[in-house]
Scaffold this active site. Structure first.
Site, PDB file in Angstrom:
ATOM      1  N   ARG A 236       0.777  -1.323  -5.484  1.00 54.71           N
ATOM      2  CA  ARG A 236      -0.410  -0.753  -5.697  1.00 54.71           C
ATOM      3  C   ARG A 236      -0.288   0.639  -5.831  1.00 54.71           C
ATOM      4  O   ARG A 236       0.338   1.166  -4.975  1.00 54.71           O
ATOM      5  CB  ARG A 236      -1.420  -1.102  -4.635  1.00 54.71           C
ATOM      6  CG  ARG A 236      -2.715  -0.537  -4.885  1.00 54.71           C
ATOM      7  CD  ARG A 236      -3.947  -0.714  -3.993  1.00 54.71           C
ATOM      8  NE  ARG A 236      -3.627   0.013  -2.657  1.00 54.71           N
ATOM      9  CZ  ARG A 236      -4.392  -0.449  -1.582  1.00 54.71           C
ATOM     10  NH1 ARG A 236      -5.355  -1.336  -1.672  1.00 54.71           N
ATOM     11  NH2 ARG A 236      -4.094   0.517  -0.603  1.00 54.71           N
TER      12      ARG A 236
ATOM     13  N   ARG B  64     -17.436   0.398   5.318  1.00 55.85           N
ATOM     14  CA  ARG B  64     -16.697  -0.163   6.263  1.00 55.85           C
ATOM     15  C   ARG B  64     -16.211   0.204   7.394  1.00 55.85           C
ATOM     16  O   ARG B  64     -15.624  -0.643   8.173  1.00 55.85           O
ATOM     17  CB  ARG B  64     -15.616  -0.905   5.233  1.00 55.85           C
ATOM     18  CG  ARG B  64     -14.426   0.199   5.131  1.00 55.85           C
ATOM     19  CD  ARG B  64     -13.305  -0.244   3.952  1.00 55.85           C
ATOM     20  NE  ARG B  64     -12.262  -0.486   4.122  1.00 55.85           N
ATOM     21  CZ  ARG B  64     -11.157  -0.630   3.616  1.00 55.85           C
ATOM     22  NH1 ARG B  64     -11.310  -0.597   2.275  1.00 55.85           N
ATOM     23  NH2 ARG B  64      -9.925  -0.571   4.203  1.00 55.85           N
TER      24      ARG B  64
ATOM     25  N   ARG C 245       0.770  -1.092   0.069  1.00 51.16           N
ATOM     26  CA  ARG C 245      -0.069  -0.156  -0.085  1.00 51.16           C
ATOM     27  C   ARG C 245       1.044   1.240   0.136  1.00 51.16           C
ATOM     28  O   ARG C 245       1.702   1.430   0.964  1.00 51.16           O
ATOM     29  CB  ARG C 245      -1.062   0.201   1.201  1.00 51.16           C
ATOM     30  CG  ARG C 245      -1.780  -0.818   1.333  1.00 51.16           C
ATOM     31  CD  ARG C 245      -2.861  -0.917   2.755  1.00 51.16           C
ATOM     32  NE  ARG C 245      -4.042  -1.493   2.668  1.00 51.16           N
ATOM     33  CZ  ARG C 245      -4.240  -2.596   3.040  1.00 51.16           C
ATOM     34  NH1 ARG C 245      -3.414  -3.286   4.061  1.00 51.16           N
ATOM     35  NH2 ARG C 245      -5.471  -3.307   3.156  1.00 51.16           N
TER      36      ARG C 245
ATOM     37  N   CYS D 127      -6.288 -10.029  -1.333  1.00 49.17           N
ATOM     38  CA  CYS D 127      -5.418  -9.353  -0.336  1.00 49.17           C
ATOM     39  C   CYS D 127      -6.064  -8.440   0.439  1.00 49.17           C
ATOM     40  O   CYS D 127      -5.705  -7.689   1.222  1.00 49.17           O
ATOM     41  CB  CYS D 127      -4.335  -8.268  -1.194  1.00 49.17           C
ATOM     42  SG  CYS D 127      -5.410  -7.000  -2.282  1.00 49.17           S
TER      43      CYS D 127
ATOM     44  N   ASN E 172     -11.991  -5.955   1.559  1.00 46.52           N
ATOM     45  CA  ASN E 172     -12.480  -4.924   2.447  1.00 46.52           C
ATOM     46  C   ASN E 172     -13.314  -4.062   1.610  1.00 46.52           C
ATOM     47  O   ASN E 172     -14.308  -3.694   2.227  1.00 46.52           O
ATOM     48  CB  ASN E 172     -11.280  -4.118   2.869  1.00 46.52           C
ATOM     49  CG  ASN E 172     -10.172  -4.897   3.440  1.00 46.52           C
ATOM     50  OD1 ASN E 172     -10.561  -6.331   3.757  1.00 46.52           O
ATOM     51  ND2 ASN E 172      -8.987  -4.540   3.515  1.00 46.52           N
ATOM     52  N   ASP E 173     -12.892  -3.639   0.539  1.00 46.75           N
ATOM     53  CA  ASP E 173     -13.971  -2.574  -0.109  1.00 46.75           C
ATOM     54  C   ASP E 173     -14.997  -3.406  -0.976  1.00 46.75           C
ATOM     55  O   ASP E 173     -16.111  -3.009  -1.071  1.00 46.75           O
ATOM     56  CB  ASP E 173     -13.063  -1.889  -1.163  1.00 46.75           C
ATOM     57  CG  ASP E 173     -12.536  -0.669  -0.454  1.00 46.75           C
ATOM     58  OD1 ASP E 173     -13.310  -0.194   0.173  1.00 46.75           O
ATOM     59  OD2 ASP E 173     -11.524  -0.373  -0.899  1.00 46.75           O
TER      60      ASP E 173
HETATM   61  C1  PEP Z   1      -9.432  -4.030   0.267  1.00 45.36           C
HETATM   62  O1  PEP Z   1      -9.842  -3.195  -0.019  1.00 45.36           O
HETATM   63  O2  PEP Z   1      -9.771  -5.164   0.553  1.00 45.36           O
HETATM   64  C2  PEP Z   1      -7.865  -3.662   0.284  1.00 45.36           C
HETATM   65  C3  PEP Z   1      -6.873  -4.520   0.414  1.00 45.36           C
HETATM   66  O3  PEP Z   1      -7.579  -2.566  -0.051  1.00 45.36           O
HETATM   67  P1  PEP Z   1      -7.487  -1.338   1.311  1.00 45.36           P
HETATM   68  O4  PEP Z   1      -7.973  -1.959   2.473  1.00 45.36           O
HETATM   69  O5  PEP Z   1      -6.368  -0.608   1.220  1.00 45.36           O
HETATM   70  O6  PEP Z   1      -8.645  -0.392   0.669  1.00 45.36           O
HETATM   71 MG    MG Z   2      -9.482  -1.203  -1.110  1.00 45.16          MG
END
Ligand code: PEP
Ligand code: MG
Length: 595
Positions: free
Chosen positions: A345, A478, A309, A515, A467-468
């Site tokens: 990324r 979230r 990240r 991820c 996560n997104d």
């Molecule tokens: C996700 O969204 O799952 C991710 C890995 O990216 P971030 O948590 O940095 O938004």
């Molecule tokens: Mg994300």
């Protein structure tokens, strides 16, 4: 100074906070003096301005000297890996927003140094509180701890050092700074609990690296627990039990023995391949925010970095890093991780991921606003600089580039065009770039899921950001605790989405990884293997746990289990069926108490 409020605590009083670092600790509390300070703001006369500024500058210098001393004294290996956190705090002590603004207020508004500092710290805290991304919001704890140190130095108050603890205790503190944590002697401080903080605060990250159980975010623990109270903390569940009864004590002693045994068993997995019993290999990789984390990732057996990240490089407070600065970091990353790949990324800011320097507009609906790749495609100079740095670093090792939050094929084509143009420019300027840099995208939006087949034709790999993806798929913020109960990785809609993604990747013959946090939870490993993921990228400390499951399964068996789960109608039914399956297969790991 110990607790000022004495409260009678009932036997087996239970508090629940945030599980920050796993493990069980049983001991007595050691309350650390981190009482709130009384700060008095007062008007000063013009003659007092220079002496007040002088006192403030002295406090800054004293704070720096103390941090440098802590850094010099830290000698254990797992700690030296984390000393960059202290460097970050030293950088904050040079930050214009903190130092320049405080001096500006003393001079401009004629207020005393402590009042001015207090105002600036409050403003910074408000900025951080508005952030909905958990990781970034947690950077507020850096401001808190550096602000606390600075203020104490200004007021002439002393801090008790954790290095002075001389018996086995559980530290109870309002907040622990990374500098406090670095001073911990693991043979004395066997766990800690704090009022504030979250899972991704630097202090929590440090606790996980040190292997010290910790529960944070308990809000009022320092005012509830007198010094010397017998207590148990379970850092895996976020539970704290005060004055445990004999029965509870026995229960937890047993749990602790079991946990310690499983942990000691995990070490053996570090050097073993992540391969199923019928020979299917998975790449287990690590997510990182800082290049310094690669050493720990390697020790834990990571076969590469599945998500670097890069947002955090842009948060030094000194403006965006230059091409050369980024190149140095990316190059160091690939060289440290060789021969395994590093997946970089591109910048994922905007909306919920707030970077003060970018002066992002306040958006009504930031999660759906100008974030991630949309921001990069608008701020093209920043984007080009990052692409050039990545291309140059790729000449030194295996780099994969990944674009976040893609919602259509046109965006991917734009990104690839930018990448190609930068490559050509570098080459025509005689600058070496890496050849064959793989290009991938994060699958985080429902649109990307629905057109995964079209996207798969454009790229070399997918990485699912759950996560997104879960946030957008189930339409739940979230970062909003009121809808957190709906955040369910085993929701049938999420499973269907994952299936579509994996099928599209398979038909196109490209790799598919994950991820998001879900990748690091061993409860889901079996499902992810059955879906066909070839890469799981996670916090390095979870790699052995996931590998333990991978090495015990057969693909044919897990496919059957997935088929059965896919027939169920609710998230609860899927989760219950999976938990039952896992506790039957791995009773040692997934006992009933686990759920
Ligand atoms: C996700 O969204 O799952 C991710 C890995 O990216 P971030 O948590 O940095 O938004
Ligand atoms: Mg994300």
């Amino acid at each position: 100074m110990m607790a000022s409020v004495k409260i009678n605590i009932a036997e087996d009083t239970m508090l629940v906070g945030i599980a920050a670092a796993p493990g069980i600790a049983i001991s007595r509390s050691h309350l650390v003096n981190r009482d709130r300070m009384t700060v008095i703001e007062r008007r000063i006369s013009p003659e007092e301005v220079d002496p007040e500024i002088g006192a403030f500058k002295d406090a800054v210098e004293r704070s720096k000297a103390q941090l440098i001393e802590v850094k010099d004294q830290a000698d254990s290996k797992e700690l030296t890996e984390h000393l960059y956190i202290i460097d970050t705090h030293l950088l904050i002590l040079d930050d214009e927003m903190l130092i320049g603004e405080t001096i500006g207020l003393i001079r401009g508004e004629l207020i005393n140094a402590e009042g001015a500092l207090n105002r600036v710290l409050s403003k910074l805290r408000r900025v951080f509180d508005k952030i909905s991304d958990e990781y970034l919001r947690e950077r507020r704890s850096d401001i808190d701890s550096i602000g606390d140190r600075l203020m104490r130095n200004l007021l002439g108050e002393t801090r008790e050092s954790l290095a002075d603890v001389n018996e086995q205790v559980i530290v109870v503190a309002h907040v622990l700074s990374p500098a406090d944590t670095v001073q911990i002697d693991k043979s004395k401080v066997i766990g800690f609990v704090t009022d504030i903080g979250g899972r991704t605060s630097h202090t929590a990250i440090l606790a996980r690296s040190l292997g010290i159980p910790a529960v944070v975010g308990l809000e009022t623990v320092t005012s509830l627990v007198p010094d010397g109270t017998p207590m148990i903390i379970d850092g895996s569940t976020g539970t704290v039990i005060l004055r445990p009864s004999t029965e509870t004590f026995r229960d937890y002693l047993e749990k602790k023995q079991h946990y310690d045994y499983l942990e000691s068993e995990l070490v053996q997995f570090r050097s073993l391949p992540a391969e199923t019993r019928d020979g299917y290999s998975l790449a287990l990789r690590s997510n990182i925010d800082f290049v310094e984390e690669i050493t720990v990732a390697r020790e834990q057996g990571a076969q590469g970095i599945g998500l670097f990240r890069t947002e955090f490089l842009f948060m030094s407070g000194e403006g965006p890093p230059s091409e050369d600065e980024q190149f140095d970091i990316y190059r160091a990353a690939v060289e440290k991780m060789a021969p395994f790949p590093v997946t970089i990324r591109t910048l994922d800011v905007g909306g919920d991921k707030f970077v003060p320097e970018f002066n992002l507009a306040d958006e009504v609906n930031p999660a759906m606003g100008l974030r991630a790749i949309r921001f990069s495609l608008k701020e093209v100079n920043l984007f080009k600089t990052q692409l050039r740095a990545i291309l140059r670093a790729a000449a030194f090792g295996h780099i994969r580039i990944m674009f976040p939050m893609i919602s259509g094929v046109a965006e991917v084509r734009d990104c690839k065009q930018f990448l190609e143009r930068e490559r050509q420019e570098l080459l025509s300027a005689g600058i070496t770039c890496g050849e064959n840099v793989e290009v991938g995208i994060m699958i985080e939006t429902p649109a990307a899921v629905l057109i995964a087949d079209l996207l798969a034709k454009e790229v070399d790999f997918f990485s699912v950001g759950t996560n997104d993806l879960i946030q957008y798929c189930l339409a739940i913020d979230r970062g909003n605790e009121h809808v957190a109960y709906l955040y369910e990785p085993m929701h049938p809609a999420v499973l269907q989405a994952l299936l579509l993604i994996c099928q599209a990747a398979k038909s196109a013959g490209i790799e598919v990884g994950m991820c998001g946090e879900m990748a690091g939870e061993d409860l889901y490993s079996l499902v992810l293997i059955a879906l066909g993921f070839s890469e799981l990228s996670m916090n390095a400390v979870n790699i052995s746990r996931v590998k333990r499951i991978v090495r015990q399964v057969k693909i044919s068996e897990v496919e059957q289990i997935l088929d059965q789960l896919m027939t169920l109608a609710t998230a609860e039914e899927v989760a219950a069926a999976l938990e039952k399956e896992m506790s039957q297969r791995y009773p040692q790991v997934f006992s009933e108490a686990h759920f």
